[in-house]
Structures are given as C-alpha cells and as structure tokens.
Design an enzyme around this catalytic site. Sequence first.
Site, PDB file in Angstrom:
ATOM      1  N   GLY A 181      54.253  30.201  28.844  1.00  0.00           N
ATOM      2  CA  GLY A 181      52.900  29.988  29.378  1.00  0.00           C
ATOM      3  C   GLY A 181      52.221  31.303  29.720  1.00  0.00           C
ATOM      4  N   GLN A 182      50.987  31.203  30.229  1.00  0.00           N
ATOM      5  CA  GLN A 182      50.197  32.420  30.507  1.00  0.00           C
ATOM      6  C   GLN A 182      50.883  33.288  31.564  1.00  0.00           C
ATOM      7  OE1 GLN A 182      46.495  31.925  32.648  1.00  0.00           O
ATOM      8  NE2 GLN A 182      45.613  33.782  31.779  1.00  0.00           N
ATOM      9  N   TYR A 202      45.461  17.737  38.125  1.00  0.00           N
ATOM     10  CA  TYR A 202      46.204  18.988  38.328  1.00  0.00           C
ATOM     11  C   TYR A 202      46.196  19.379  39.809  1.00  0.00           C
ATOM     12  CZ  TYR A 202      46.920  24.100  37.929  1.00  0.00           C
ATOM     13  OH  TYR A 202      47.349  25.399  38.060  1.00  0.00           O
ATOM     14  N   LYS A 256      49.286  19.647  42.491  1.00  0.00           N
ATOM     15  CA  LYS A 256      49.607  20.910  43.172  1.00  0.00           C
ATOM     16  C   LYS A 256      49.590  20.720  44.690  1.00  0.00           C
ATOM     17  CE  LYS A 256      50.473  23.581  39.736  1.00  0.00           C
ATOM     18  NZ  LYS A 256      51.868  24.029  39.543  1.00  0.00           N
TER      19      LYS A 256
HETATM   20  C1  VAH Z   1      43.298  26.301  35.525  1.00  0.00           C
HETATM   21  N1  VAH Z   1      43.962  28.645  35.258  1.00  0.00           N
HETATM   22  O1  VAH Z   1      42.173  26.639  35.235  1.00  0.00           O
HETATM   23  C2  VAH Z   1      44.274  27.396  35.937  1.00  0.00           C
HETATM   24  C3  VAH Z   1      44.183  27.625  37.409  1.00  0.00           C
HETATM   25  C4  VAH Z   1      42.654  28.110  39.302  1.00  0.00           C
HETATM   26  C5  VAH Z   1      42.736  27.735  37.881  1.00  0.00           C
HETATM   27  O2  VAH Z   1      44.839  26.642  38.115  1.00  0.00           O
HETATM   28  O3  VAH Z   1      43.661  25.155  35.530  1.00  0.00           O
END
Ligand code: VAH
Length: 308
Positions: free
Chosen positions: A9-10, A140, A144
């Site tokens: 991943g990144q 997401y 988290k």
């Molecule tokens: C996203 N790069 O865009 C991730 C990150 C704060 C953004 O969690 O989902």
Amino acid sequence: KILVLGSCGQIGTELVLALRDKFGAQNVVAADLKEECPENLSNGPYIRLDALNKELVRSYIIEQQFSDVYLLAALLSATAEKNPDFAWKLNMESLFIILDLAKEGHISKIFWPSSIAVFGPTTPRFNTPQYTVMEPSTVYGISKQAGERWCEYYYNKFGVDVRSIRYPGLISYKSLPGGGTTDYAVDIYYKAKAGEHFTCFLKEDTALPMMFMDDAIRATIELMEAPAEQVKVRSSYNLSALSFTPKQIFESIQKVIPSFTVSYEPDFRQAIADSWPASIDDSYARENWGWRERYDLDKTTSEMLKNL
Ligand code: VAH
C-alpha cells in the site's frame, strides 16, 4: 524482527523501506496479497499473507516471533464506500487478529493507522482537537473510529502496547496511492510532471490536512520508538503538517511549472472531503513524543517534482 502487513500500500511500501534502512533489511518482513514480491520491496524478505487468513497469520506470527507488527491492510475512504461490507470486514477483523495475538503475548508492539476520517460533519473543522465530537459519515471513518476504541480497550484491559496515528492525506512518490479522497494531491504532481492538464475531483477551495510521506514515516517510527510511558493517547494521535486547498497546491506547482493547467470537476468524493476537517491540532503528539513536521507545501512540491 518486524512484520508489515499491507506492505504494497501507499504507507506500507515506504514504511518497509524505512524500517529496513533502520533495522536491517533481513529483519523486516514485508507481507501482502501479491503472489510475487514487488520490485521495490525486493531488498528483503517478502511473504504472501492475507491479513484476514486468521489461521495462517496466527501460525506465522507465533512461529516467527516478531517483536513489532505494523498492520496497514485496509480499504481507504473512496474504495470503502463502494465495498462497505468487505471494507468493514478487512479493516476490523484484521485488527482483532493482531490485537489478540498481542494479548496472548506473541507480539510486543503493534502499529495501527487511523485517519482524520474518524472526524465527521459535526466535528469542529478548523484546528480539530485531539478530543472532540466524532460522528464519521464514511464506512472507512466508522471502521477507523471503531478500531481506535478497540485499540484503547486492549491497552487498558490487557496491557497491549498498540500505537496509532490519525494520518492526514499523504503525498508520496515511491508508491502509488489507492482509493483515497486525498489522493488528488498525489495525482496532481504526476500530471504536472508529465506536462498534462489535471482535472481535480474536488472543488478548488476544499482545504484538507495533508503531509509529505517522509514526515509521516518518520512520525510513525518516532511514535513506535517512544518510551511506552510517553504514549499517553492509546486511541490514536492527531498528526498534522500541512493544510491546503487544490488551488494552493496548484499554485505551488505552477511556480515551478508555469504552463501547468488545472480544472475542477467535483465527484462523489467531494462529500467525503466536506465531512472531514480542514486543519488539525496535533499538540498532544508534539507534547507527548516531540512531533515536529519538516516539509511545508513548497518543499513537498520540489521533492515530488524532483523525484517523479
Ligand atoms: C483517504 N488517504 O483518503 C486516505 C486518508 C485522510 C485520508 O485516510 O482515504
């Protein structure tokens, strides 16, 4: 010995390389779904390992006796909106597998990434504090936020030494980003370098917290190296370096490439970006373990355009 799950991943790619530099390539095992080790991680051991394969992950970690595990496997914001069920499964179940291994004494330290995505539309948007209203409105972000609650629970209940950072948008040139709403800030540099026009999927005045990857990797290792008693936040640390709008990053690039052009065509990711903070207060990270950023926007621009 260190294991990095989600190495392709990144963040994972750069973290593996930085950890190998610091601890010796043979002591950092990169793991991801890809069958073959990617070219850029070939300076050390690689194993194909699905973070959701509980039996395999458990037997491998118990057998190999890793001291630290970095769990970076996850679906990011934009991708997760398109695959909510799998995003929740991957982001949560992989975390429980690793937390339980640490609870049983098979891992001594865990790093698990959170994100500014844990904040939502009811969160104060400017200089968002470490402790505040958090009603994330993305799959997401919800995963988290839940993950942060579990990390803190395992620390308080079982003494698991799990550490976490709420990453802002990350800008890197060594690894392609995948499925993030902040990834316009990476794509824009690729287009500028290639001499092409850039169509931005966010409005020009959408300010978001961002960070150059070198700062993010250094912060991660500094947090993991800090004495346990200094790590007072066991949910996840706010961390920040930059906050800019698409217009500001465009202007930063145009100073170097005057012919560069941009247009703005907001898509579904605009609503995700609008639900996130514009800037972050990271005073707890500064006070607890001495965090200081090194890259401002123009320095990030020159690093990106020099290395792409
Ligand atoms: C996203 N790069 O865009 C991730 C990150 C704060 C953004 O969690 O989902």
